[in-house]
Design an enzyme around this catalytic site. Sequence first.
Site: not given
Length: 331
Positions: A196, A255
């Site tokens: 992330k 992400k």
Amino acid sequence: MFPIHRGRRLRVNESIRSLVRETSLSPADFMFPMFIMEGENTKVEIPSMPGIFRRTLDLTVEEVKELFALGIRAVNIYVKVSDDLKDNTGKEAWNDNGLMQRAIRAIKAACPEMIVMPDVALDPYSIYGHDGIIEKGDVANDATNDALVKMAVSHAKAGADFVAPSDMMDGRVLRLRQGLDAAGFHNVGIMSYSAKYASAFYGPFRDALDSAPKNADVEVPKDKKTYQMDYANRIEAVKEALWDVEEGADMVMVKPGIAYLDIVREVKNAVDVPVTVFHVSGEYAMIKAASERGWLDHDKIMMEQLMCIKRAGASLISTYFAKEAAILLNK
């Protein structure tokens, strides 16, 4: 060798193209992120995300039923917590009668086969907007992990199929696996946000949950770069994903999505578990804004981006386009 080999023979018409197409999409490839708020029979559109709403529980359940009828089999849920429930401990996150726990129970009661993956992070519950507990001017890794275990176990008690830690604390997957197993939830899975990145693409999401870092009466980090990843790095993403798999992650996530397809492929090549990709709020908002101005064909660019994410190696795509794309695919 030309003229013996002619690549265009396989592109003559749509029937031939469909025969040799390497990647396909179906509604079962999608997970729909949902925002939930307190109240009744109310939904509020998020200004920076046209078509995406915060919904009360009753309307959330109705939406979940529609999604399931379209062939979507997973939802990733987030809650909008009132300010008076926020503090620096995040204790509301493991309240058995909290909004998240009630949402999980309601969705599973109404649609038992829908896979529910609640978000595990403290930012919606934090007065500082950070994903963990603030100590001495920074996010305290191990104290945060203790809180995340309590949160995940409460989600499992409510009926979650997977927990989805998005906090990026070191070692949290192992702690979550140990905590879930100790509480008897051996079959509750972990979908870890492994890679992330500290991205500007999250802006509309933070509008939806009021979860951006805030000025405070104590020293706090101004952003999330001490725990989310530097977007200049590639090898680090593979390392983080491998660590999470070793610690017990059943799925790993990259992400954001479209701007990070090289990372998706690297992670896919490195791990032996399914890879999820989050096609995030900023990516959604850009397509909506450009299409509203007539600069892009909305449906074509939506489907192209989703196909490219799948082609890069995604087993599951968490996307705000899930419902719209499923409707198109079903046609």
